[in-house]
Scaffold this active site. Structure first.
Site, short mmCIF file in Angstrom:
data_model
loop_
_atom_site.label_atom_id
_atom_site.label_comp_id
_atom_site.label_asym_id
_atom_site.label_seq_id
_atom_site.Cartn_x
_atom_site.Cartn_y
_atom_site.Cartn_z
N THR A 1 -10.00 17.01 29.87
CA THR A 1 -8.95 16.67 28.91
C THR A 1 -8.86 15.15 28.74
O THR A 1 -7.77 14.59 28.57
CB THR A 1 -7.58 17.27 29.29
OG1 THR A 1 -7.77 18.58 29.85
CG2 THR A 1 -6.70 17.45 28.06
N LYS B 1 -20.03 20.06 24.99
CA LYS B 1 -19.09 21.16 25.21
C LYS B 1 -18.73 21.79 23.88
O LYS B 1 -18.13 21.13 23.02
CB LYS B 1 -17.83 20.66 25.93
CG LYS B 1 -16.81 21.75 26.20
CD LYS B 1 -15.63 21.21 26.99
CE LYS B 1 -14.41 21.07 26.14
NZ LYS B 1 -13.20 20.78 26.93
N GLU C 1 -12.95 21.37 37.47
CA GLU C 1 -12.47 20.39 36.49
C GLU C 1 -10.95 20.25 36.61
O GLU C 1 -10.22 21.19 36.33
CB GLU C 1 -12.85 20.82 35.07
CG GLU C 1 -12.33 19.88 33.99
CD GLU C 1 -12.56 20.41 32.59
OE1 GLU C 1 -11.76 20.07 31.69
OE2 GLU C 1 -13.54 21.18 32.38
#
Length: 228
Positions: free
Chosen positions: A78, A138, A49
């Site tokens: 993000t 998440k 990621e």
């Protein structure tokens, strides 16, 4: 009355299903990423990621895909706005990760068929993302609740897929996998000083340790014919 179309939930990538570990990379600049990805791959971690909090992440992504695209599944995290998700997908991101439950971003990813892991903490946030078509939700920051939270969620939401992230140490990995997490997301405890001149061999070893912990903690496959 016309029935609503069935939800087309994007499936998780094969790399994540084979080895359910996401390495979260935060650096001073994205031009530092390549040698760290090399070490992670050597240790068996194949889901990477890139974070938008790292300058140059989207500009570096095509070059990283050209170099590592056959070995790694590289996503972008993000992400807090749908415009960022669109740019990341257009740049080649294999999946999108958000720290917040931004439903327009989930909707875009579902429309484009891109796996998406939106962040939330409360049952209301997590169910909203799941119902919108998230590949998995998440759980963030996961360290504030612990692995038992997955079991609590599964009571009212038995099918929800969860990836914990935030404050998870390497020693915590088995507990989350045994609790039923689809995967675990690790940043600082895995990377440590990798972007500050740390030993590549040390990173390779930590990656191998995580991969081995996950392999030992996953449920054994059911014997063939057990469901017949």
């Amino acid at each position: 009355m016309t029935s609503p179309a069935p939800l087309q939930r994007p499936a998780a990538g094969q790399a994540l299903l084979r080895n359910p570990v996401i390495a979260v990379l935060r650096a001073g600049h994205a031009d530092q990423y390549a040698p760290v990805i090399d070490a992670l791959l050597a240790g068996g971690v194949t889901s990477i990621e890139l974070t938008l909090s790292t300058p140059g992440a989207l500009e570096e992504l095509p070059r990283l895909l050209e170099r590592f695209g056959t070995e790694a599944e590289i996503g972008v995290g993000t992400v807090t706005r749908v415009q960022q998700a669109r740019r990341a997908i257009d740049a080649g991101a294999a999946y999108i990760v958000t720290p917040v439950m931004d439903l327009p971003t989930v909707g875009l990813c579902v429309e484009r068929g891109i796996p998406v892991y939106p962040g939330g903490l409360t049952p209301t946030e997590l169910l909203a993302g799941w119902n919108a078509g998230a590949t998995a939700v998440k759980l963030f920051p996961a360290s504030t609740v612990g692995p038992g939270y997955i079991g609590q969620l599964r009571g009212p939401f038995p099918d929800i897929a969860v990836i914990p992230s935030g404050g998870i140490g390497i020693a915590d990995v088995p507990g989350w996998i045994e609790a039923g997490a689809l995967a675990v997301s690790l940043g600082g405890p895995l990377l440590r000083d990798a972007f500050a001149g740390g030993s590549p061999a040390g990173l390779v070893q930590r990656a191998r340790e995580v991969v081995e912990l996950v392999a030992r903690s996953r449920p054994a496959p059911a014997p063939r014919g057990a469901e017949e």
